[in-house]
Design an enzyme around this catalytic site. Structure first.
Site, PDB file in Angstrom:
ATOM      1  N   GLY A  69       0.909  -1.302  -0.099  1.00 13.73           N
ATOM      2  CA  GLY A  69      -0.053  -0.013   0.120  1.00 13.73           C
ATOM      3  C   GLY A  69       0.714   1.330   0.039  1.00 13.73           C
ATOM      4  N   THR A  70       1.885   1.131   0.858  1.00 11.78           N
ATOM      5  CA  THR A  70       2.906   2.433   0.865  1.00 11.78           C
ATOM      6  C   THR A  70       3.385   2.752  -0.488  1.00 11.78           C
ATOM      7  OG1 THR A  70       3.425   2.129   3.046  1.00 11.78           O
ATOM      8  CG2 THR A  70       4.985   3.262   1.896  1.00 11.78           C
ATOM      9  N   GLN A 177      -7.699   1.160   4.834  1.00 10.17           N
ATOM     10  CA  GLN A 177      -8.548   0.975   5.981  1.00 10.17           C
ATOM     11  C   GLN A 177     -10.002   0.523   5.550  1.00 10.17           C
ATOM     12  OE1 GLN A 177      -7.555   0.298   8.847  1.00 10.17           O
ATOM     13  NE2 GLN A 177      -5.514   0.939   8.518  1.00 10.17           N
ATOM     14  N   SER A 194      -4.143  -1.646   0.406  1.00 12.69           N
ATOM     15  CA  SER A 194      -3.153  -2.676   0.712  1.00 12.69           C
ATOM     16  C   SER A 194      -3.872  -4.161   1.313  1.00 12.69           C
ATOM     17  CB  SER A 194      -2.419  -2.024   2.029  1.00 12.69           C
ATOM     18  OG  SER A 194      -1.640  -2.899   2.859  1.00 12.69           O
ATOM     19  N   ALA A 195      -3.462  -4.884   0.724  1.00 13.56           N
ATOM     20  CA  ALA A 195      -3.974  -6.323   0.754  1.00 13.56           C
ATOM     21  C   ALA A 195      -4.003  -6.799   2.230  1.00 13.56           C
ATOM     22  CB  ALA A 195      -3.392  -7.458  -0.188  1.00 13.56           C
ATOM     23  N   HIS A 196      -2.724  -6.627   3.086  1.00 14.36           N
ATOM     24  CA  HIS A 196      -2.790  -7.189   4.096  1.00 14.36           C
ATOM     25  C   HIS A 196      -3.735  -6.700   5.063  1.00 14.36           C
ATOM     26  CE1 HIS A 196       0.123  -4.463   6.766  1.00 14.36           C
ATOM     27  NE2 HIS A 196       0.162  -4.057   5.312  1.00 14.36           N
ATOM     28  N   CYS A 320       5.654   7.628  23.721  1.00 16.26           N
ATOM     29  CA  CYS A 320       6.751   6.610  24.206  1.00 16.26           C
ATOM     30  C   CYS A 320       6.658   5.303  23.731  1.00 16.26           C
ATOM     31  CB  CYS A 320       6.564   6.414  25.953  1.00 16.26           C
ATOM     32  SG  CYS A 320       4.853   6.270  26.382  1.00 16.26           S
TER      33      CYS A 320
END
Lengths: 460, 460
Positions: A69-70, A177, A194-196, A320
């Site tokens: 996807g990126t 998403q 993005s497939a995952h 954090c």
């Protein structure tokens, strides 16, 4: 053990696994070759493209498979900007996009382009009129996610697409998403996914470029995937991605209703079970499986660690827990509390009893983390300068500054001031958010010898 | 049925399949996350990186996993050029690199850089002194493949690396064809490879950047893979890639000897079995499993089609089998015949009886294709202009111009000339190559009203 981080990566769908296994045997050859193994691979690739295009609602020749996807976002933004270079070099993004979009925007700025960032409201949603206001003569491209990855808020994509269409500006929608839940409404121009995220394998993204959209792929040329995704196709994974998208869509309506009810339980019950909690994200216009909340006086990393010990895998936008030590840009843009932040994103098939057990253990976990942090907070260095109480939290990390503030606010009269000295970046977000939650007045910040002074007036 | 195109993509190694299946269950989560599924994924990723680095002969932190060999090359060249931008913008490549390298070089030129292309000899090998001669003050990077993908010729990488090292110029080695057989010798600076060439899955490449090499990754920033491969890691495939690399290496020495003997049979027997054949590529310094030959008077596409019908999957660098209608740049750079070109690349485990059957059917297949092409060649338009025989092959595609030339050469006296008129790009390569093979003199080419006139003097 319950995995509640589907927004990062969903476990592999059984159909994806089956399809991947079958395609390992049938689809390892080069689909560009003319011999039988190549022709067989080509048939699989074509079928996968057709299935994915049908799920997206586009033509097969508008859809390219990318390695993630990126990569789809990087390629899509760079290609769309280059395709409209003559129009100008202005790019519009929302402030709460995925880092792949924001990093593309930064790269565009570094190369001399300009970027407009559209703010969001406290729920994380953009206002279509803000996009209308951001559009310029030289705007080459606008980007908007279909739904936010950290808080689940759905964006008004169709309305923003309408605004962009009226101005002749293409809109790229990052649908990472939401694509498993359904096609993206509206007259968008480019789409990435993005497939995952929907239970497909890793290694597959989608880049859709509508016919008629000016697009000029950047980087070295390559013949594969219409020149939009160089390199040998990751075919078995592509086949699995397409098969699982079709499978999750078949279950989407029923599963969305079920998960929405489960996340609604979390939304409703966490604030009753745990004191000093802010549930963030839009209460109604949201993804079915995502719910995010922040807990005052809690260290996000410790919270995640304790939840992991209890068998729950969740993520956090607290400073954090990230490598950068700054709170999530999404929570910052929304102006909500980032400390003790927890994102629960239920995968399809998440068990009701796991959600119930999560609600059972959460209060004890938060209380334990707060207890553990009580000790250093007791050592707060408090001084009174004229009429102002000064809390020296320099060198102390989130959530200590807020804990120390909360401990002393009762020591000043109503109308009195507390100055919290902090050099932790998260304080800039969390002290105003605490004031909002506790109905105290956040006066503002001032430079200090070291760090920053955050000034709060006791109102209640 | 025999698959003889391992240089395009090798069938999945059984170990790769096993590792992939195991990693689908254990390695689907985000290795950047701290919960158990993420930690498990991180352990797998670290182990895969260590195994791959050991096979390459580098440190794990020098190795990044990319989505393909092509992406590794694109990223490696762009990053190395940017890292040495201050030195200059000159890039050196050999004329026979993979298209991913040559396309990167073209992109570099388009962006204002300069490119030196090092010629090869008739075996396809570069001469290290030619690299020495190509180096300039402003050379930022040199690239050389470890072995050629079309003809199997091994390059003198260690010697070229030495030359580059002496000049302070980093050498990027594209090891896609050889890494399964062993590490790349010599003091190279960057290395790229592709898992599906050694029996790993598609979707995984390697990019190695030695410590101390200046490298500046281009494009939007991303935290994964040391900033050199944006996007969610394709973890199950990475695990399978590393496991299969280790597995093929364990078998490499024995299998190399076995395949070398099989390809030697093809090298030796094809010229005896089939008339008018040129075996190309270096006879000794070559990959174990690759052998390439070209057949005069044969249409490469028809040949591949007939071989496919006989159950053999091979590839070809002939012009008529590519989408561009130009012969392979490798064959052109070598100056060898491109018509009727066949590359046999045996996968590990290729059966001896399949090779024997290939040698059995090949003569008949070539003869049948030549027979079929005999008819149009008979209609050659031949005219006599003064002392020159003119063959009009305009509008006719390879291998017809050469067939027509061969038919008439006996009609001119020794010392007489034949002018072949052709507008097929392949003739530029194949007519001189035919002359070389038949001991005739290639005089040169001349512009013609249409196409080009290729002039041949009968010597024998």
């Amino acid at each position: 053990m319950a995995y509640f981080d589907a927004a990062s990566a969903a476990p592999l769908h059984p159909i994806a696994r089956q399809a991947l296994l079958a395609a390992l045997d049938e689809g390892w050859a080069d689909p560009a070759r003319l011999y039988r193994e190549g022709r067989r691979a080509r048939v699989l690739l074509d079928a996968a493209r057709e299935a994915a295009a049908e799920a997206v609602g586009c033509r097969p020749d508008e859809l390219a498979f990318t390695p993630s996807g990126t990569r789809a976002v990087h390629t899509g933004i760079a290609g769309a900007l280059a395709g409209r270079r003559r129009v100008g070099r202005h790019l519009i993004v929302s402030a709460v996009e995925h880092s792949s979009v924001l990093h593309s925007a930064e790269a565009h700025e570094a190369a001399g382009g300009s970027v407009g960032r559209v703010a969001v409201d406290r729920s994380g949603a953009v206002d279509p009129s803000a996009y209308a206001g951001a559009l310029r003569e030289d705007t080459a491209l606008a980007c908007l996610q279909s739904a936010n990855h950290e808080v689940g808020t759905e964006q008004p994509v169709a309305e923003v697409a309408e605004v962009c269409r009226a101005a002749g500006v293409p809109l790229l929608v990052d649908a990472a998403q939401s694509l498993g839940w359904g096609p993206v409404d509206g007259d968008w121009s480019l789409l990435t996914a993005s497939a995952h995220k929907w239970g497909g394998p890793s290694g597959v993204g989608l880049l859709v470029v509508r016919k008629g959209v000016r697009f000029s792929a950047q980087g070295p040329v390559d013949e594969r995937e219409s020149g939009r995704a160089p390199g040998f196709e990751n075919l078995p994974a592509i086949v699995a991605a397409a098969a699982s998208l079709r499978a999750v869509r078949a279950e989407a309506a029923a599963e969305a209703a079920r998960l929405r009810e489960l996340t609604e339980r979390i939304r409703a019950r966490v604030p009753r079970l745990v004191p000093d909690v802010e549930v963030v994200g839009h209460p109604v216009r949201r993804l079915p499986g995502v719910v995010t909340f922040s807990c005052l006086y809690v260290d996000g990393e410790a919270l995640l660690h304790e939840l992991d010990r209890e068998g729950f895998s969740v993520s956090s936008g607290s400073s954090c827990t990230s490598s950068t030590l700054t709170p999530s840009h999404v929570l910052r843009a929304m102006g909500v509390l980032s400390e003790g932040n927890v994102r629960v994103s239920l995968p399809m098939g998440a068990a009701e009893e796991d959600v119930e057990r999560f609600l059972e253990v959460l209060p004890g976990v938060v209380a334990a983390v707060r207890d553990k942090l009580g000790a250093p907070a007791a050592a707060a260095a408090v001084a009174r300068e004229e009429d102002v109480l000064v809390v020296d939290s320099l060198g102390k990390r989130c959530p200590i500054p807020v804990i120390e503030l909360a401990k002393v606010i009762g020591d000043v009269p109503v109308g009195g001031l507390v100055r919290v000295l902090s050099d932790d970046e998260a304080a800039r977000l969390d002290i105003p958010a605490w004031c909002e939650m506790r109905n105290q007045e956040y006066v503002g910040e001032e430079p200090a010898d070291r760090g920053t002074a955050y000034v709060v007036r006791r109102v209640a």
